[in-house]
Design a protein around this motif. Structure first.
Motif: not given
Length: 424
Positions: A261-277
């Motif tokens: 869960l700790k690793r996933l949360e870091k990945k989730f946060e990074r992915n948020k910046g790439y969602r617009k397109p």
């Protein structure tokens, strides 16, 4: 875009390779980042010494040179400013933003490409691990950059079919109940979780589960009173077609890459910046479906979206009431809750638009092999000239002389002027 990463022991050799290309007119020096001297005045010796001095901060590391090439499709036209932005974006995502590095644009191939020369020794003497750098950092960076800058996807042409086959092979039925056991379950879950995290842009555990559930796996934190939940643990287990757990649950720490869960949360946060397109594309696809119908049923909406590789999940509570929607876009590898896309895509708005029977919007045009799109027989075109009425006849019957419009004569250009305009 394709990224190729080479590591070695000779910083001078990597630098000389690029500098010789510049001398031969086959490359251009683009930028130098984190150098104490402006790149316009950098000499060869200064370029080399900064990298060598940084590498010397940890002499125990033998492999201290990183040489990366970013390759683009032949027909892609990338402006210099955009190319610089892509390079900086890529370097940042792979963890080299604070390192001194040099960038060269090569002109000796049909496709545009750049070379990056850097060292993996940091200013505090610690090294940046190059182990799995391509898979863990470079590949996710490449995919995000392709979407962000609208580049031709490296996986978009030759590998799409292979990816579809990989995912299809991981459907719930691929692992039968009779084969459930500790080793078989662990292997199957590892495959599915790894593919889902590599290929889908997810920003929360429910979004990840929206993908995993389609391949017969779920990630479970346990109930709120359990030790697993209180300790921030995560379990992965297989599920049947009804969503019920089967087989042996596996701890996240026991799987390859440890998707805790700790690793996933870091990945989730990074992915948020790439969602617009991805958000804009998905919204447009959903809108196209609704534009075809004045009335649409739930089943038709699901099937129409499925034709576009979009899986629509109706989230229900224990009483069977729908409280949310999730859109899983398999084509663009993204997952969105309806409310994240906008109010018109939320559960409340979509349920209000659903009807008991379909009513498709009939087009007044049909495809003709010879003439393309033509009007269907018996269809009145909205631009068709109406039958003239009495007022029109009265106007047409008026006898008035035709007056030709005056046309201003253009001054002929002199011979000198004509030649000048051609030269321009």
């Amino acid at each position: 875009m394709v990224a190729r990463i080479n590591s070695g022991k000779s910083i001078k050799g990597a630098l000389n390779y690029n500098e010789q290309k510049v001398v031969q007119g086959k490359a251009q020096f683009l930028m130098a980042e984190n150098y104490p001297v402006a790149q316009e005045s950098l000499t060869y010796e200064q370029k080399l010494q900064v990298l060598k001095q940084q590498a010397a901060l940890n002499e125990r590391v033998v492999t201290n040179c990183v040489h990366i090439s970013l390759n683009f499709e032949t027909n892609e036209k990338i402006l210099p400013a955009v190319l610089n932005s892509i390079v900086l974006d890529y370097v940042t995502q792979i963890g080299f933003a604070e390192q001194p590095f040099l960038v060269y644009r090569h002109l000796d191939a049909a496709h545009p490409h750049v070379h990056i020369v850097a060292t993996n020794i940091q200013s505090d003497g610690k090294r940046i691990s190059l182990h799995n750098l391509g898979r863990e950092r470079s590949e996710p960076a490449r995919e995000q950059i392709e979407l962000r800058y609208g580049l031709i996807r490296a996986r978009g042409r030759g590998n799409d079919q292979q990816e579809q086959q990989e995912l299809a092979a991981l459907q719930p039925g691929a692992v039968t109940r009779t084969s459930y056991g500790k080793e078989e379950t662990k292997r199957a879950i590892t495959q599915i979780v790894t593919l889902a995290l590599q290929k889908y842009n997810v920003t929360s555990l429910p979004e990840l589960n929206a993908v995993l559930n389609q391949f017969g796996v779920t990630a479970d934190r346990g109930h709120e009173e359990s030790n697993t939940y209180r300790n921030g643990g995560l379990l992965y287990c297989m599920i049947d077609e009804q969503g019920k757990p089967v087989g042996v649950p596996i701890k996240a720490s026991k799987l390859y890459d440890m998707p805790t869960l700790k690793r996933l949360e870091k990945k989730f946060e990074r992915n948020k910046g790439y969602r617009k397109p991805l958000k804009a594309r998905l919204s447009a696809q959903i809108d196209r479906v609704f534009r075809r119908y004045t009335q649409i049923t739930k089943q038709t909406l699901i099937s129409e979206l499925k034709k576009q590789n979009i899986h629509l999940v109706f989230r229900e509570n224990k009483d069977g009431l729908i409280y949310g929607l999730t859109y899983v876009d398999h084509l663009n590898r993204s997952v969105f809750n309806g409310s994240d896309l906008g109010k018109e895509y939320s559960a409340k708005a979509v349920l209000e638009r659903l009807a008991g029977k379909d009513r498709k919007i009939e087009s007044g045009r049909e495809w003709n092999q010879r003439e393309g799109f033509t009007l269907k027989a018996g269809t009145q075109h909205f631009l068709k000239v109406p039958v003239p009425g009495q007022i029109v006849h009265a106007l047409l019957d008026q006898q008035e002389p035709d007056i030709a419009p005056t046309v201003s004569r253009k001054r002929r250009k002199k011979k000198g002027e004509q030649e000048q305009s051609i030269n321009l």
